[in-house]
Design an enzyme around this catalytic site. Structure first.
Site, PDB file in Angstrom:
ATOM      1  CE1 TYR A 148      -3.157  -3.021   1.027  1.00 15.76           C
ATOM      2  CE2 TYR A 148      -4.531  -1.056   0.908  1.00 15.76           C
ATOM      3  CZ  TYR A 148      -4.399  -2.438   0.926  1.00 15.76           C
ATOM      4  OH  TYR A 148      -5.513  -3.212   0.825  1.00 15.76           O
ATOM      5  CE  LYS A 198       2.886 -18.313  -1.022  1.00 16.57           C
ATOM      6  NZ  LYS A 198       2.063 -19.536  -0.975  1.00 16.57           N
ATOM      7  CG  ASP A 230      -0.812 -20.806   0.541  1.00 15.82           C
ATOM      8  OD1 ASP A 230      -0.295 -20.703   1.675  1.00 15.82           O
ATOM      9  OD2 ASP A 230      -0.262 -21.433  -0.390  1.00 15.82           O
ATOM     10  CG  ASP A 254      -7.698  -5.374   2.045  1.00 16.52           C
ATOM     11  OD1 ASP A 254      -8.662  -4.880   2.653  1.00 16.52           O
ATOM     12  OD2 ASP A 254      -7.641  -5.457   0.803  1.00 16.52           O
ATOM     13  CG  ASP A 258     -13.157  -7.846   2.746  1.00 17.46           C
ATOM     14  OD1 ASP A 258     -12.976  -7.062   3.704  1.00 17.46           O
ATOM     15  OD2 ASP A 258     -13.607  -7.494   1.645  1.00 17.46           O
TER      16      ASP A 258
END
Ligand code: IPM
Ligand code: MG
Length: 414
Positions: A148, A198, A230, A254, A258
């Site tokens: 970001y 990751k 993942d 983020d 959700d």
């Protein structure tokens, strides 16, 4: 200056923003007023025009003076920003830039997203009821680093082919401060922390993992485990009750938050707090917002679920104003309104049998139901916290508004 003996008066900035933002912020203000009436405090709201509304009014998503107003407030409450009107990917200014200016400029490096399942909303979830039993997780998302805030370019590329890049930077201090906060929060809960990365691919994730493990030594009472993002995404829907606190970098947080919102029945249910290390006279300075977006298709129609914003008010009361009494009352009132069967469209039960005992309401009537349950209960004579704190003066101990605006400018956010 407030006279000795007067009710404490908190100074809050409201950002109704775009889409359903004004609907849910209006509902949340009524809840705050009800909490103030019951627990003996006042709120002075300062509304600012930010996001797409800011672009329309001033040609920019947030003005420096409005960012400065956020910095001198006790806390900020935001509805939502963005919408199709300002979606042109080639536009020079976008509503979301206001979010990044506030996050970066105000030093709000940690975004806290609690996810729990109200028993009455289990029928609203697409997941099997037995999976939802005992779900109570807190996602701690790093908020001012990573993709970001990294350098990006859409212009350069080998001849003839378009290309773009986004850089994912992280430094040790950026990781350490959010990790430390996550460990502290885990210590106050079930003492389990999952760090999500990751590390099998990304250098930043390997640094993340190394730093988190170094800090873990300071928290021997907290059980730390690492999860690749993942696999973690899969586990959030497969065994959500196995998580306590999760900490992760900006983009992973983020996406995972959700995903986790599905557990709570709807994106409309979830609150969030963005905080940094700056303290005011009352608590941590912070920005509070529901995690849902601006939902322009239902804006201004009394359809939006205000609960995510109302629960954000509860977080604001707890974290920024030190008013755990009022925060508890707001959370209990939300719970009681749900128990009484009030449902906005997004949390309507999926089965006809469960729907029988429910009442369909809009934004205003849901707020009515919650406000009525805050009431002027036994706490109305409660003593104010931090009694004697002068609230008419800037309630900050390390504030530098110039730095806030300058930081945002330096980051290219203003
Ligand atoms: C969020 C939102 C924002 C983000 C968008 C609106 C830029 O999705 O707060 O989660 O990606 O941070
Ligand atoms: Mg998001």
């Amino acid at each position: 200056m407030t006279a000795e003996g007067d009710l404490p008066q908190y100074r809050l900035v409201a950002i109704p923003g775009d889409g359903v933002g004004p609907d849910v912020v209006a509902a949340a203000k009524r809840v705050m007023a009800a909490a103030g009436a019951r627990f003996g405090f006042g709120v002075e709201w300062h509304d600012i025009i930010v996001g797409g509304a800011g672009i329309d009014a001033y040609g920019m998503p947030i003005r420096p003076e409005d960012l400065a107003a956020c910095a001198v407030s006790d806390a900020v409450l935001l509805g939502a920003v963005g919408g199709p009107k300002w979606d042109d990917p080639t536009a020079a200014v976008r509503p979301e830039q206001a979010l990044f200016a506030m996050r970066g400029g105000l030093g709000l490096f940690a975004n806290l997203r609690p996810v729990s399942v109200h028993p009455a909303l289990v029928p609203a979830s697409p997941l099997r009821p037995e999976l939802l039993d005992g779900v109570d997780m807190l996602i701690v998302r790093e908020l001012t680093g990573g993709l970001y805030f990294g350098e990006r370019s859409e212009a350069a590329g080998p001849a003839g082919a378009r290309a773009a890049h986004d850089v994912l930077p992280y430094s040790e201090p950026e990781i350490a401060r959010v990790a430390r906060l996550a460990f502290e929060l885990a210590r106050g809960r079930r003492k389990r922390l999952t760090s999500v990365d990751k590390a099998n691919v990304l250098a930043t994730s390997r640094l993340w993992r190394t730093v988190v493990h170094e800090i873990a030594v300071e928290y021997p009472d907290v059980a730390l485990d690492d999860r690749l993002v993942d696999a973690c995404a899969m586990q959030i829907v497969r065994s959500p009750a196995s998580f306590d606190v999760l900490v992760t970098e900006n983009l992973f947080g983020d996406i995972l938050s959700d995903e986790a919102s599905v557990l709570a029945g709807s994106l409309g249910m979830l609150p969030s707090a963005s905080v940094g290390s700056r303290r005011t006279a009352h608590g941590l300075h912070g920005l509070y917002e529901p995690i849902h977006g601006s939902a322009p298709d239902i804006a201004g129609q009394d359809l939006a679920n205000p609960i995510g914003t109302i629960l954000s008010v509860a977080m604001l009361l707890r974290w920024s104003l030190g008013r755990a009494d009022a925060a508890d009352a707001v959370e209990l009132a939300v719970s009681a309104a749900l128990d009484a069967g009030y449902r906005t469209g997004d949390i309507w039960p999926r089965s006809a049998a469960a729907a029988e005992s429910c009442t369909s309401v809009g934004t205003v009537a849901m707020a009515d139901a919650i406000v009525a349950r805050i009431g002027a209960g036994a706490g109305s004579a409660a003593a104010p916290p931090d009694a004697g704190t002068p609230t008419g003066e800037p309630p900050v101990d390390d504030l530098d508004v110039g730095t806030t605006v300058a930081t945002a400018q330096l980051l290219g956010l203003l």
